[in-house]
Write an enzyme that holds these catalytic residues in place. Sequence first.
Site, PDB file in Angstrom:
ATOM      1  N   CYS A   2      20.187  15.806  69.258  1.00  0.00           N
ATOM      2  CA  CYS A   2      21.008  14.713  68.764  1.00  0.00           C
ATOM      3  C   CYS A   2      21.235  13.762  69.922  1.00  0.00           C
ATOM      4  O   CYS A   2      20.923  14.078  71.063  1.00  0.00           O
ATOM      5  CB  CYS A   2      22.357  15.250  68.289  1.00  0.00           C
ATOM      6  SG  CYS A   2      22.203  16.577  67.092  1.00  0.00           S
ATOM      7  N   TRP A  74      20.292  15.297  64.475  1.00  0.00           N
ATOM      8  CA  TRP A  74      19.146  15.997  63.911  1.00  0.00           C
ATOM      9  C   TRP A  74      19.672  17.380  63.546  1.00  0.00           C
ATOM     10  O   TRP A  74      20.074  18.150  64.405  1.00  0.00           O
ATOM     11  CB  TRP A  74      18.010  16.102  64.932  1.00  0.00           C
ATOM     12  CG  TRP A  74      16.767  16.706  64.359  1.00  0.00           C
ATOM     13  CD1 TRP A  74      15.809  16.077  63.636  1.00  0.00           C
ATOM     14  CD2 TRP A  74      16.349  18.071  64.477  1.00  0.00           C
ATOM     15  NE1 TRP A  74      14.808  16.970  63.288  1.00  0.00           N
ATOM     16  CE2 TRP A  74      15.119  18.190  63.787  1.00  0.00           C
ATOM     17  CE3 TRP A  74      16.892  19.213  65.087  1.00  0.00           C
ATOM     18  CZ2 TRP A  74      14.418  19.395  63.698  1.00  0.00           C
ATOM     19  CZ3 TRP A  74      16.187  20.402  64.993  1.00  0.00           C
ATOM     20  CH2 TRP A  74      14.966  20.484  64.302  1.00  0.00           C
ATOM     21  N   GLY A 101      22.589  20.270  70.980  1.00  0.00           N
ATOM     22  CA  GLY A 101      22.212  21.610  71.422  1.00  0.00           C
ATOM     23  C   GLY A 101      22.555  22.647  70.373  1.00  0.00           C
ATOM     24  O   GLY A 101      22.783  22.315  69.206  1.00  0.00           O
ATOM     25  N   GLU A 483      -4.911  18.133  66.092  1.00  0.00           N
ATOM     26  CA  GLU A 483      -4.125  16.910  66.252  1.00  0.00           C
ATOM     27  C   GLU A 483      -4.185  16.055  64.968  1.00  0.00           C
ATOM     28  O   GLU A 483      -3.167  15.560  64.497  1.00  0.00           O
ATOM     29  CB  GLU A 483      -4.644  16.142  67.480  1.00  0.00           C
ATOM     30  CG  GLU A 483      -4.014  14.801  67.753  1.00  0.00           C
ATOM     31  CD  GLU A 483      -2.522  14.833  68.034  1.00  0.00           C
ATOM     32  OE1 GLU A 483      -1.929  15.909  68.142  1.00  0.00           O
ATOM     33  OE2 GLU A 483      -1.926  13.744  68.102  1.00  0.00           O
ATOM     34  N   LYS A 487      -1.041  15.075  62.562  1.00  0.00           N
ATOM     35  CA  LYS A 487      -0.679  13.700  62.159  1.00  0.00           C
ATOM     36  C   LYS A 487      -0.516  13.628  60.649  1.00  0.00           C
ATOM     37  O   LYS A 487       0.420  13.034  60.134  1.00  0.00           O
ATOM     38  CB  LYS A 487      -1.749  12.680  62.583  1.00  0.00           C
ATOM     39  CG  LYS A 487      -2.107  12.552  64.032  1.00  0.00           C
ATOM     40  CD  LYS A 487      -1.038  12.056  64.953  1.00  0.00           C
ATOM     41  CE  LYS A 487      -0.208  13.155  65.531  1.00  0.00           C
ATOM     42  NZ  LYS A 487       0.400  12.932  66.808  1.00  0.00           N
ATOM     43  N   GLU A 490       2.591  15.501  59.363  1.00  0.00           N
ATOM     44  CA  GLU A 490       3.811  14.859  59.840  1.00  0.00           C
ATOM     45  C   GLU A 490       4.181  13.615  59.030  1.00  0.00           C
ATOM     46  O   GLU A 490       5.337  13.429  58.671  1.00  0.00           O
ATOM     47  CB  GLU A 490       3.507  14.443  61.282  1.00  0.00           C
ATOM     48  CG  GLU A 490       4.638  14.404  62.200  1.00  0.00           C
ATOM     49  CD  GLU A 490       4.186  14.037  63.615  1.00  0.00           C
ATOM     50  OE1 GLU A 490       2.978  13.994  63.922  1.00  0.00           O
ATOM     51  OE2 GLU A 490       5.088  13.770  64.409  1.00  0.00           O
ATOM     52  N   HIS A 506     -14.767  34.158  58.982  1.00  0.00           N
ATOM     53  CA  HIS A 506     -13.970  35.373  59.204  1.00  0.00           C
ATOM     54  C   HIS A 506     -12.717  35.405  58.334  1.00  0.00           C
ATOM     55  O   HIS A 506     -11.781  36.142  58.614  1.00  0.00           O
ATOM     56  CB  HIS A 506     -13.628  35.498  60.692  1.00  0.00           C
ATOM     57  CG  HIS A 506     -14.831  35.595  61.558  1.00  0.00           C
ATOM     58  ND1 HIS A 506     -15.659  36.701  61.569  1.00  0.00           N
ATOM     59  CD2 HIS A 506     -15.415  34.698  62.390  1.00  0.00           C
ATOM     60  CE1 HIS A 506     -16.675  36.496  62.387  1.00  0.00           C
ATOM     61  NE2 HIS A 506     -16.548  35.273  62.900  1.00  0.00           N
ATOM     62  N   LYS A 605      12.156  12.152  67.459  1.00  0.00           N
ATOM     63  CA  LYS A 605      11.187  11.817  68.511  1.00  0.00           C
ATOM     64  C   LYS A 605      11.313  12.755  69.709  1.00  0.00           C
ATOM     65  O   LYS A 605      10.336  13.068  70.357  1.00  0.00           O
ATOM     66  CB  LYS A 605      11.391  10.355  68.930  1.00  0.00           C
ATOM     67  CG  LYS A 605      10.341   9.831  69.886  1.00  0.00           C
ATOM     68  CD  LYS A 605       8.989   9.650  69.206  1.00  0.00           C
ATOM     69  CE  LYS A 605       7.908   9.228  70.171  1.00  0.00           C
ATOM     70  NZ  LYS A 605       6.569   9.556  69.650  1.00  0.00           N
TER      71      LYS A 605
HETATM   72  C1  F6R Z   1       3.529  14.778  66.988  1.00  0.00           C
HETATM   73  C2  F6R Z   1       4.634  14.708  67.936  1.00  0.00           C
HETATM   74  C3  F6R Z   1       5.221  15.966  68.428  1.00  0.00           C
HETATM   75  C4  F6R Z   1       5.431  15.877  69.957  1.00  0.00           C
HETATM   76  C5  F6R Z   1       6.168  17.125  70.461  1.00  0.00           C
HETATM   77  C6  F6R Z   1       6.298  17.115  71.966  1.00  0.00           C
HETATM   78  O1  F6R Z   1       3.108  13.507  66.596  1.00  0.00           O
HETATM   79  O2  F6R Z   1       5.071  13.656  68.284  1.00  0.00           O
HETATM   80  O3  F6R Z   1       4.465  17.082  68.105  1.00  0.00           O
HETATM   81  O4  F6R Z   1       4.191  15.761  70.559  1.00  0.00           O
HETATM   82  O5  F6R Z   1       7.435  17.167  69.887  1.00  0.00           O
HETATM   83  O6  F6R Z   1       6.965  15.985  72.398  1.00  0.00           O
HETATM   84  P1  F6R Z   1       6.939  15.524  73.905  1.00  0.00           P
HETATM   85  O7  F6R Z   1       5.538  15.108  74.211  1.00  0.00           O
HETATM   86  O8  F6R Z   1       7.892  14.388  73.964  1.00  0.00           O
HETATM   87  O9  F6R Z   1       7.350  16.689  74.724  1.00  0.00           O
END
Ligand code: F6R
Length: 610
Positions: A2, A74, A101, A483, A487, A490, A506, A605
Amino acid sequence: MCGIFGYIGKKDPLKVCMQGLKLLEYRGYDSAGIAALQKGELITIKEVGKVSILEEQVNQLDLQLDLAIAHTRWATHGKPCKKNAHPHSDAQSCIALIHNGIIENFASLRSKLEKKGVAFASETDTEVIAQLIADHYKGDLLSSVHTTLSELKGSFAIALIHKNHPDTIVATSRDNPLAIGFSNDLSETIISSDPNAFLGHNLNVFYLKDDEIALVGRDSIEIYDKRKKKIEKKTEKIQAESISFSKEGFEHYLLKEICEQPFTVQKVLVENLAENGTDAHFPQLPFSSRELKKIDRVLIVGCGTSWHAGSIAVSLFEEMAKIPASCEIASEFRYKPPLLSSNTLAIAISQSGETADTLGAVRKIRERGIKVVGICNVKNSSLTREVDGCIYLHAGPEFSVCSTKAFTSQLTLLSLIALFLARSRKMSEEEGEVFVSELKKIPQKIDEVLKRSSEIELLAKKYSHFQNFFFLGRRMMFPICQEAALKLKEISYLNACAYPAGEMKHGPIALISPTLPVIAFCQNEQTYEKMISNIMEVKARGAPILAFASQGAKGLSSIADDLFFLPSCPDLLSPLISTVAGQLFAYFIAKVIGTDIDKPRNLAKSVTVE
Ligand code: F6R
């Protein structure tokens, strides 16, 4: 996970807090709230959803606040709703408290308080802190907070106000960032989870260490250590960079950030390539040349997309520098036996620099006396303060929760670190030159993919009615599949699974049917023939197939239902090209579905909890 913000000073606390919350919204957007003292009265306003909803609400009220604390949430304990939104109070409504936290022992603390007759209003662990402080309070706020801290287990950053102490904000933290910034004449003090939210204020900044308590007053700041002894803190001036919140004509930040990649990759090259055109230079690495030569293992830690970048870098270090390498998911690594040799090069990757698990892994590695190099995008973030040397991505802020340009910058930077180590060992000048010249072509090649994004949009539209997706690739393409699948999950909320193509037989091949499209990433030349065989296997079982392959790749057009050619490049650099196609594919599917692309549900984020 948060954002915490607090303001005491001559400016309008409401305005300052709302601006601060907007800058902290990347940490969560399930709800937002503010608590303040206004003519001795404690008031709290909270709303479910984004900060803009709270802002609309407070703007309708005639508020003249004396000081304020504000929060963007969050959800961890209790669903996102008004009653669980911060700030939280004690049963007598004397305290308002915000928290980032997790309080691990909240259940036992809550039941102890309930047995004493304390009534709870929310499902959160945060409310337990407010109630405990109230339970211990006998007129001395510092003592009641101090006693409460001794009972809490977990990691946290907290700010609170009390109606009997109208000129004070109390702040404290454990294993969680909390910065306090104050002007030279102490006419304003701000508390924030992230010093980048001090934007527009010229402040002296310090960070609270574990269990330190700050009593922030109108013209004084007192700091106490965990034994309640008054201490002094060293301060620094922080240059919070001004951020442009413009989408610059793009419909979403995500698309803007995808399209920035030719520039952001180029920037990494400009910053870190050596002038001789055969090498890279990294003065930020905290090693002498003797230490560098002795490195016999590379260990990379990260989460999510950063972990994927690290997984690709394993091949770069092993193939170019011939050093055994591994990449660990930080949350798993934290709880494994730390079998580390003293000659390990440890690298922690984090776009935000605030990911709790990555920071936990860094601490664990450093406790063993091993130096850690950070790769980070956000200046002044926790990672940059905790590592022995930090290399910045300089990719500019990522506003979209879904990470794109940071990933390609991480990959470019890791390629250059691998080159640097390889050149300090056996790689010849000629080999270095070839690698550098291929790297320099990458921005142009990414641009070529971007220029054909309308073709990927058509493919995405065609495949957007499927509910499940299978991504297949081998070697360098397997992490790219992970990856691309991440995407898609997400931002479109569709189920997507990534598998190394050779492993299909397998077990997972049992899933294949005409309702499960296979997205095949085929840009790894070394395994191309094998990949074709694996695609044949899924085609025989009826899967629709969309393949991404290098220009001129033979034999796919008669097998794949759809085929998109990418600019060709050496295997080690192919992830930088293929991933852009994966990003665009996910983006255009999400656009058809109509999700909240820049702020997908349930995400934040920065992941500041374990
Ligand atoms: C996916 C994404 C997350 C971050 C992950 C790590 O698009 O954004 O999977 O990559 O939370 O975040 P950082 O790189 O900020 O440690």
